[in-house]
Design a protein around this motif. Structure first.
Motif, PDB file in Angstrom:
ATOM      1  N   VAL A 167       0.850  -1.186   0.000  1.00  0.00           N
ATOM      2  CA  VAL A 167       0.000   0.000   0.000  1.00  0.00           C
ATOM      3  C   VAL A 167       0.887   1.238   0.000  1.00  0.00           C
ATOM      4  O   VAL A 167       1.721   1.411   0.891  1.00  0.00           O
ATOM      5  N   HIS A 168       0.697   2.093  -0.996  1.00  0.00           N
ATOM      6  CA  HIS A 168       1.384   3.371  -1.036  1.00  0.00           C
ATOM      7  C   HIS A 168       0.496   4.433  -0.393  1.00  0.00           C
ATOM      8  O   HIS A 168      -0.689   4.541  -0.733  1.00  0.00           O
ATOM      9  N   VAL A 169       1.054   5.199   0.518  1.00  0.00           N
ATOM     10  CA  VAL A 169       0.278   6.250   1.185  1.00  0.00           C
ATOM     11  C   VAL A 169       0.832   7.612   0.794  1.00  0.00           C
ATOM     12  O   VAL A 169       2.023   7.772   0.531  1.00  0.00           O
ATOM     13  N   PRO A 170      -0.033   8.635   0.740  1.00  0.00           N
ATOM     14  CA  PRO A 170       0.450   9.998   0.509  1.00  0.00           C
ATOM     15  C   PRO A 170       0.928  10.605   1.825  1.00  0.00           C
ATOM     16  O   PRO A 170       0.886   9.941   2.874  1.00  0.00           O
ATOM     17  N   TRP A 171       1.376  11.840   1.772  1.00  0.00           N
ATOM     18  CA  TRP A 171       1.684  12.538   3.017  1.00  0.00           C
ATOM     19  C   TRP A 171       0.436  12.613   3.886  1.00  0.00           C
ATOM     20  O   TRP A 171      -0.682  12.769   3.371  1.00  0.00           O
ATOM     21  N   LEU A 172       0.606  12.493   5.202  1.00  0.00           N
ATOM     22  CA  LEU A 172      -0.530  12.500   6.119  1.00  0.00           C
ATOM     23  C   LEU A 172      -0.813  13.914   6.615  1.00  0.00           C
ATOM     24  O   LEU A 172       0.018  14.815   6.497  1.00  0.00           O
ATOM     25  N   ARG A 173      -1.987  14.082   7.190  1.00  0.00           N
ATOM     26  CA  ARG A 173      -2.326  15.370   7.807  1.00  0.00           C
ATOM     27  C   ARG A 173      -1.454  15.596   9.043  1.00  0.00           C
ATOM     28  O   ARG A 173      -1.113  14.647   9.740  1.00  0.00           O
ATOM     29  N   PRO A 174      -1.115  16.838   9.343  1.00  0.00           N
ATOM     30  CA  PRO A 174      -0.360  17.113  10.575  1.00  0.00           C
ATOM     31  C   PRO A 174      -1.152  16.688  11.805  1.00  0.00           C
ATOM     32  O   PRO A 174      -2.386  16.598  11.777  1.00  0.00           O
ATOM     33  N   ALA A 175      -0.453  16.376  12.877  1.00  0.00           N
ATOM     34  CA  ALA A 175      -1.110  15.973  14.121  1.00  0.00           C
ATOM     35  C   ALA A 175      -1.995  17.091  14.637  1.00  0.00           C
ATOM     36  O   ALA A 175      -1.734  18.282  14.414  1.00  0.00           O
ATOM     37  N   ALA A 176      -3.054  16.704  15.339  1.00  0.00           N
ATOM     38  CA  ALA A 176      -3.972  17.685  15.924  1.00  0.00           C
ATOM     39  C   ALA A 176      -3.211  18.636  16.840  1.00  0.00           C
ATOM     40  O   ALA A 176      -2.361  18.212  17.627  1.00  0.00           O
ATOM     41  N   GLY A 177      -3.498  19.926  16.715  1.00  0.00           N
ATOM     42  CA  GLY A 177      -2.854  20.919  17.564  1.00  0.00           C
ATOM     43  C   GLY A 177      -1.602  21.521  16.969  1.00  0.00           C
ATOM     44  O   GLY A 177      -1.084  22.512  17.488  1.00  0.00           O
ATOM     45  N   SER A 178      -1.102  20.932  15.882  1.00  0.00           N
ATOM     46  CA  SER A 178       0.095  21.488  15.244  1.00  0.00           C
ATOM     47  C   SER A 178      -0.299  22.654  14.351  1.00  0.00           C
ATOM     48  O   SER A 178      -1.461  22.820  13.976  1.00  0.00           O
ATOM     49  N   ARG A 179       0.646  23.468  13.988  1.00  0.00           N
ATOM     50  CA  ARG A 179       0.393  24.653  13.171  1.00  0.00           C
ATOM     51  C   ARG A 179       1.135  24.522  11.836  1.00  0.00           C
ATOM     52  O   ARG A 179       2.316  24.876  11.755  1.00  0.00           O
ATOM     53  N   PRO A 180       0.450  24.012  10.807  1.00  0.00           N
ATOM     54  CA  PRO A 180       1.102  23.871   9.498  1.00  0.00           C
ATOM     55  C   PRO A 180       1.533  25.231   8.955  1.00  0.00           C
ATOM     56  O   PRO A 180       0.884  26.247   9.193  1.00  0.00           O
ATOM     57  N   THR A 181       2.652  25.242   8.241  1.00  0.00           N
ATOM     58  CA  THR A 181       3.148  26.489   7.661  1.00  0.00           C
ATOM     59  C   THR A 181       2.380  26.873   6.396  1.00  0.00           C
ATOM     60  O   THR A 181       2.473  28.011   5.943  1.00  0.00           O
ATOM     61  N   LYS A 182       1.655  25.951   5.828  1.00  0.00           N
ATOM     62  CA  LYS A 182       0.840  26.262   4.653  1.00  0.00           C
ATOM     63  C   LYS A 182      -0.439  25.438   4.702  1.00  0.00           C
ATOM     64  O   LYS A 182      -0.593  24.541   5.532  1.00  0.00           O
ATOM     65  N   ARG A 183      -1.332  25.757   3.822  1.00  0.00           N
ATOM     66  CA  ARG A 183      -2.631  25.073   3.799  1.00  0.00           C
ATOM     67  C   ARG A 183      -2.449  23.575   3.547  1.00  0.00           C
ATOM     68  O   ARG A 183      -1.658  23.167   2.700  1.00  0.00           O
ATOM     69  N   VAL A 184      -3.188  22.766   4.318  1.00  0.00           N
ATOM     70  CA  VAL A 184      -3.099  21.313   4.196  1.00  0.00           C
ATOM     71  C   VAL A 184      -4.111  20.820   3.165  1.00  0.00           C
ATOM     72  O   VAL A 184      -5.303  21.137   3.245  1.00  0.00           O
ATOM     73  N   ALA A 185      -3.634  20.071   2.180  1.00  0.00           N
ATOM     74  CA  ALA A 185      -4.511  19.553   1.124  1.00  0.00           C
ATOM     75  C   ALA A 185      -5.574  18.632   1.705  1.00  0.00           C
ATOM     76  O   ALA A 185      -5.294  17.814   2.592  1.00  0.00           O
ATOM     77  N   GLY A 186      -6.785  18.759   1.204  1.00  0.00           N
ATOM     78  CA  GLY A 186      -7.901  17.985   1.736  1.00  0.00           C
ATOM     79  C   GLY A 186      -7.794  16.496   1.531  1.00  0.00           C
ATOM     80  O   GLY A 186      -8.406  15.717   2.273  1.00  0.00           O
ATOM     81  N   PHE A 187      -7.041  16.064   0.536  1.00  0.00           N
ATOM     82  CA  PHE A 187      -6.939  14.631   0.270  1.00  0.00           C
ATOM     83  C   PHE A 187      -6.020  13.910   1.251  1.00  0.00           C
ATOM     84  O   PHE A 187      -6.016  12.689   1.311  1.00  0.00           O
ATOM     85  N   ARG A 188      -5.219  14.631   2.011  1.00  0.00           N
ATOM     86  CA  ARG A 188      -4.272  13.983   2.912  1.00  0.00           C
ATOM     87  C   ARG A 188      -5.016  13.311   4.066  1.00  0.00           C
ATOM     88  O   ARG A 188      -5.792  13.955   4.777  1.00  0.00           O
ATOM     89  N   PRO A 189      -4.824  12.000   4.276  1.00  0.00           N
ATOM     90  CA  PRO A 189      -5.578  11.285   5.316  1.00  0.00           C
ATOM     91  C   PRO A 189      -5.061  11.589   6.719  1.00  0.00           C
ATOM     92  O   PRO A 189      -3.896  11.959   6.906  1.00  0.00           O
ATOM     93  N   ARG A 190      -5.948  11.441   7.692  1.00  0.00           N
ATOM     94  CA  ARG A 190      -5.548  11.571   9.097  1.00  0.00           C
ATOM     95  C   ARG A 190      -4.896  10.267   9.550  1.00  0.00           C
ATOM     96  O   ARG A 190      -5.308   9.183   9.154  1.00  0.00           O
TER      97      ARG A 190
END
Length: 210
Positions: A167-190
């Protein structure tokens, strides 16, 4: 060593990727499935042809897993990919973590078995979609360590009737409470949802392999 029900593999860093999310995912899936009574091991492979592939072959021969769930990062993917084939052909244009490129001796050379004969890809897709994770089947695992390791596993395990799935996975969503430096793409799984879906896939593989 007692035979295990499932081996879950991930990868370490490689050029351009300092922290590979499959390292953490493999451990989290194994821990989750151990609570359900399965004998599960996780293995993080060095992203190198000289060390990673022999380590995988040795692990399969030593622990004789009834099934394998293999994970890799597809950094440009917009969905989870269930790989249908391992072709055992790696590109000399992409060096591994040691700076070395693939050779014929490292990757094998003869075609590997298709996943659909062992890994139940449609069931895997159903688990991912149940968790609202964008996913689709993929006809190629690439031309890098992911494909080479998949071919290695299929040659060592599938011939003995053990189901194997990559199984190939994409980049994941940042952990809850973290502050991403840019907008997180909606397709990235939690991480939580993907771990649950992959654990369900691993459980199915282990049951099939018994």
């Amino acid at each position: 060593m007692q035979r295990i029900d499932l081996l879950v593999t991930g990868f370490g860093p490689f050029p351009g990727v300092r922290v590979n999310p499959t390292t953490r995912l493999a451990g989290a899936i194994a821990a989750r499935l151990r609570h359900s009574g399965l004998r599960v091991r996780s293995l993080v492979l060095e992203t190198s042809y000289a060390a990673g592939l022999p380590a995988l072959a040795q692990e399969i021969e030593t622990t004789r897993p009834r099934a394998l769930l293999m994970l890799g990062l597809a950094a440009r993917a917009r969905h989870v990919r269930i790989e249908l084939f391992a072709r055992g052909r790696s590109s000399s244009l992409h060096p591994d973590v040691t700076g070395r490129a693939a050779t014929g001796a490292a990757t094998g050379g003869r075609p590997a078995l298709p996943t659909r004969t062992t890994g139940r890809p449609q069931g895997a897709l159903a688990h991912l979609r149940r968790h609202a994770i964008a996913s689709r089947p993929s006809p190629s695992a690439g031309r890098y360590l992911c494909d080479a390791s998949y071919a290695t596993a299929l040659r060592h395990a599938a011939m003995a009737g053990r189901p194997v799935l990559f199984v190939h996975v994409p980049w994941l969503r940042p952990a809850a409470g973290s502050r991403p430096t840019k907008r997180v793409a909606g397709f990235r799984p939690r991480t939580e949802g993907l771990t649950a879906a992959l654990a369900a896939i691993g459980r199915d593989l282990a049951i099939t392999g018994r």
